[in-house]
Design a protein around this motif. Structure first.
Motif, short mmCIF file in Angstrom:
data_model
loop_
_atom_site.label_atom_id
_atom_site.label_comp_id
_atom_site.label_asym_id
_atom_site.label_seq_id
_atom_site.Cartn_x
_atom_site.Cartn_y
_atom_site.Cartn_z
N PRO A 151 -4.47 8.77 2.62
CA PRO A 151 -4.74 7.67 3.56
C PRO A 151 -6.24 7.49 3.72
N GLN A 152 -6.66 6.35 4.20
CA GLN A 152 -8.08 6.02 4.27
C GLN A 152 -8.66 6.52 5.60
N ARG A 153 -9.21 7.72 5.53
CA ARG A 153 -9.76 8.32 6.74
C ARG A 153 -10.97 7.55 7.25
N HIS A 154 -11.72 6.95 6.36
CA HIS A 154 -12.90 6.22 6.81
C HIS A 154 -12.49 5.01 7.67
N ALA A 155 -11.34 4.42 7.36
CA ALA A 155 -10.86 3.32 8.18
C ALA A 155 -10.49 3.79 9.57
N VAL A 184 -2.70 7.28 10.93
CA VAL A 184 -2.97 6.61 9.66
C VAL A 184 -3.17 5.12 9.94
N HIS A 241 -3.13 9.82 -3.68
CA HIS A 241 -3.15 8.60 -2.85
C HIS A 241 -3.29 8.98 -1.38
N LYS A 252 -11.84 6.36 11.14
CA LYS A 252 -13.10 6.64 11.86
C LYS A 252 -13.76 5.34 12.30
N ARG A 305 0.86 -1.19 0.00
CA ARG A 305 0.00 0.00 0.00
C ARG A 305 0.89 1.24 0.00
N THR A 327 3.55 -0.91 4.12
CA THR A 327 2.98 0.37 3.68
C THR A 327 4.07 1.43 3.59
N TYR A 365 0.64 5.56 0.47
CA TYR A 365 -0.15 6.73 0.84
C TYR A 365 0.71 7.99 0.73
N ASP A 408 -1.73 14.46 9.14
CA ASP A 408 -2.37 13.13 9.16
C ASP A 408 -1.87 12.27 10.31
#
Length: 716
Positions: A159-163, A182, A157, A165, A133, A190, A135, A141
């Motif tokens: 980072p996955q903020r929903h992950a 992150v 690219h 949360k 992965r 990563t 980012y 972040d």
């Protein structure tokens, strides 16, 4: 059959259904070129899905691996605060107010550089090839407190903020008022490309001596003072603030420059692009807009109501609601505190401009223009409070246009006299009227003040030296002199005579921008110090108004009606830009600053003006009855004739002068970053094109090989 803990429901808010171990995660922090050396040895913290905390340090290549962790995603943070002694970080971390939560990660990111000179993200990172992965991250972040950090730049690219949360909702890791970190996934390597923390800041010389760099840069900052601060919400913010409006003071400093984006708009109606000269600096050395974080700073709490502090209140002064309508902004970095004061905009400004009654300058000596003094008093506390909090030995650079220049003068002199301080003030003003009397000017003689005057700007000619009038003696058109200079405004001095006290007098060293046209139609321009009031006032127009006389004096009088010569984007900024380009050209060619053709034209103009003054003196003498003491009113004419004669003598004895780099760039002349800043500035086509007025006129055939002698005191 083995259960996959990541897909099972929870027995509690903090414990997964099956807390399996035996998993691993690895990660690497790299710069935009794929190197992790910048982040080597950096301390990190990881929280896994079972609430376990792991601490460690990255290898010298920015790499780390954790084995035998609990199954599920983990959260990576770099929240260790900076503990070193390097300036300015140590000062920012320990200052009395608004201490910054600077992390070790932030310091490292400020030491890295962009792969692309304009700060655009690179398309591909070499380290991406070895990652499961990839980012593109920013310091904000990975840390908890972010109010002092720049807004996120566009990235492909993220980072996955929903992950993050989701993990917070499920109770993974410690509780936190703001989601930080992150998310990394197990059994994956990563790579995190950290965006450099670099900023742009307008270059300003802190030298006492006048330089073309400050002439141009502070013209732009003076114009910016007419803009709003641009904060949303403007008052009573609750959680955070932002600055969406372009142009605005907040948008320039907190959005554009802190995000490493060049900006050229300093006026809402501006169409022509004027870029400041920017230097690239570590983010902590930018012009600072202070953070807003009610969790970290009690003074930011909304419940304080009118006493609540926020960036607009700290950096921006707008006194519209209290009657003076004074406006200014202030900001700083580790070397300079910048204050810019707005000129006339509203009717309230115009009425204050017209109030030429003299009052005591309580902070020093002499008397000042009452309207300007009231405006200065309105903003004094705002400035002093800021200096009390953030002054750490910087040079205080103050600038202002028109009314703002007059207020800036009073402010600069008052600051110098604040007890038990050693404030070192440098002042540049543009098109400023007279603000105080001769006693004030003498008392402020050690204040470094470079006073810029455009040749056809009528505003610096008032108040007339003999004026001391109150609002009751206004004449029609007085207000329009400043709000919309024009024919009506020229009535300002008509029939008004000073009642007691010393005459109004300009302060500072005049730098006069004089555009000229050579006989062959070539446009040119000279910035010089003529040393007489006639050029400033376009001859004896002000003296003649003692008798209500408005003679037809051809070109000299028509110059006064070119009102657009008073405005910044129409006049002063182009003139300042042209001077900078001309001086750059002169420096490169090692030629004279003024050519023989220009010298001859200026000499003729001075001789013509002196003869006009003599003729008018003779005419007034013939008008006056034998028993009339009107000869006393001729004194201004006599003084001007003498000064004009002195100016012409100086012009006749000019000695040849060549510019040095310090004349153009001040104390930046020998700095290592100057060439990179100039390369960035010249990358814009507007700065590569030399306008006719900025060019040095080519010599005629008869002038080839001739050297012109110049006087250092007359030509700058």
């Amino acid at each position: 059959m083995k259960l996959d803990a990541r897909t099972q429901p929870f027995f509690s808010n903090s414990q997964p259904a099956c807390a399996l171990r035996g998993h691993w995660v690895s990660f690497c922090l790299v710069d935009e070129c794929g190197s992790g050396a910048t982040y080597g040895g950096l301390p990190y913290t990881v929280h896994d899905s079972a609430g376990q905390r792991y601490s460690g340090r990255l290898t010298k290549d920015g790499f780390a691996r954790l084995d035998d962790i609990y199954c599920g995603p983990v959260v990576l943070v770099f929240d260790d605060l900076y503990s070193g002694i390097e300036k300015p970080y140590s000062q920012l971390v320990m200052r009395e107010t608004y201490r910054l939560p600077i992390t070790e990660l932030q310091v490292r990111a400020e030491q890295s550089r962009f792969a692309e000179t304009d700060g655009r993200r690179v398309e591909e990172n070499p380290a991406k090839q070895n990652a499961h992965r990839f980012y593109q991250v920013e310091v904000r972040d990975l840390v908890r407190h972010t109010a002092h950090l720049p807004p996120v730049a566009q990235r492909a690219h993220p980072p996955q903020r929903h992950a993050l949360k989701m993990m917070d909702d499920l109770g993974f890791g410690p509780s936190q008022p703001r989601l930080a970190g992150v998310v990394l996934f197990p059994n994956h390597h990563t790579v995190l490309e950290v965006r450099p923390l670099r900023a742009l800041r307008p270059m300003l010389s802190s030298d006492d001596s006048f330089c073309a760099l400050n002439l141009y840069q502070l013209a732009l900052m003076s114009t910016l003072s007419y803009c709003d601060f641009g904060q949303e919400p403007p008052k009573k913010p609750e959680h955070d603030v932002h600055f969406p409006f372009d142009p605005s003071v907040g948008h320039l400093f907190a959005e554009k420059l802190s995000g490493y984006q060049e900006a050229w708009r300093v006026d809402a109606e501006q169409t022509q692009r004027f870029y400041p000269l920017y230097e690239e600096v570590p983010y902590s050395q930018r012009f600072e807009i202070l953070p807003f974080d009610p969790q970290l700073y009690p003074q930011n709490k909304p419940e304080l109501e009118e006493k609540q502090e926020h960036p607009a209140r700290l950096h921006f002064f707008d006194d519209a609601e209290f009657g003076t309508d004074t406006q200014a902004f202030i900001t700083h970095h580790d070397e300079v505190i910048l204050i810019a004061v707005r000129g006339t905009v509203s009717p309230a400004d115009g009425l204050r401009d017209a109030n030429a009654h003299q009052v005591e300058f309580v902070e020093g000596v002499g008397k000042t223009h009452e309207g300007f003094y009231q405006a200065y008093q309105a903003m004094r506390e705002f400035v002093v409070r800021y200096l009390d909090q953030f002054y750490a030995g910087q040079r205080i650079v103050i600038c202002g246009h028109s009314l703002g220049g007059a207020i800036a003068l009073l402010l600069a002199e008052a600051i110098r006299r604040v007890p038990d301080t050693s404030y070192n003030v440098l002042l540049y003003t543009y098109g400023a009227p007279r603000a105080a009397d001769a006693e004030f000017t003498a008392g402020a003689s050690t204040l470094i003040h470079h006073r810029i005057v455009n040749h056809n700007d009528p505003v610096p000619s008032v108040p007339a030296p003999w004026m001391n009038t109150t609002a009751k003696l206004w004449v029609p058109g007085a207000v329009t002199l400043f709000s919309a200079p024009g024919p009506g405004g020229l009535l300002f001095a008509a029939g008004l005579v000073r009642v007691g006290g010393n005459p109004y007098q300009h302060h500072g060293e005049q730098q006069h921008f004089m555009p000229i046209m050579l006989p062959d139609g070539t446009h040119s321009s000279i910035l010089w110090k003529p040393g007489c009031e006639s050029i400033l006032e376009a001859g004896c127009n002000r003296a003649l108004q003692l008798h209500g006389d408005m003679p037809d004096r051809d070109n000299l009088l028509r110059q006064l009606f070119q009102a657009n010569q008073h405005f910044m984007t129409a006049s002063y900024i182009p003139a300042a830009w042209a001077t900078l380009r001309r001086w750059q050209q002169t420096l490169e060619s090692d030629g004279p600053l003024v050519t023989a053709r220009e010298f001859e034209l200026l000499d003729h103009a001075l001789a013509s003006m002196r003869q006009q003054l003599r003729d008018k003196r003779l005419e007034l003498a013939r008008r006056s009855p034998a028993n009339d003491r009107g000869y006393e009113h001729h004194e201004p004419l006599n003084a001007e004739i003498d000064r004009l004669h002195t100016s012409r003598e100086r012009l006749e004895t000019l000695r040849w002068r060549r510019l040095e780099a310090r004349d153009v760039y001040g104390n930046h002349a020998q700095s290592s970053h100057l060439q990179a800043s100039l390369k960035r500035w010249f990358s814009h086509r507007e700065n590569r094109e030399l306008s006719q007025v900025a060019s040095i006129p080519p010599p005629t055939y008869s002038e080839r090989g001739r050297a012109l002698t110049l006087d250092i005191d007359s030509i700058v």
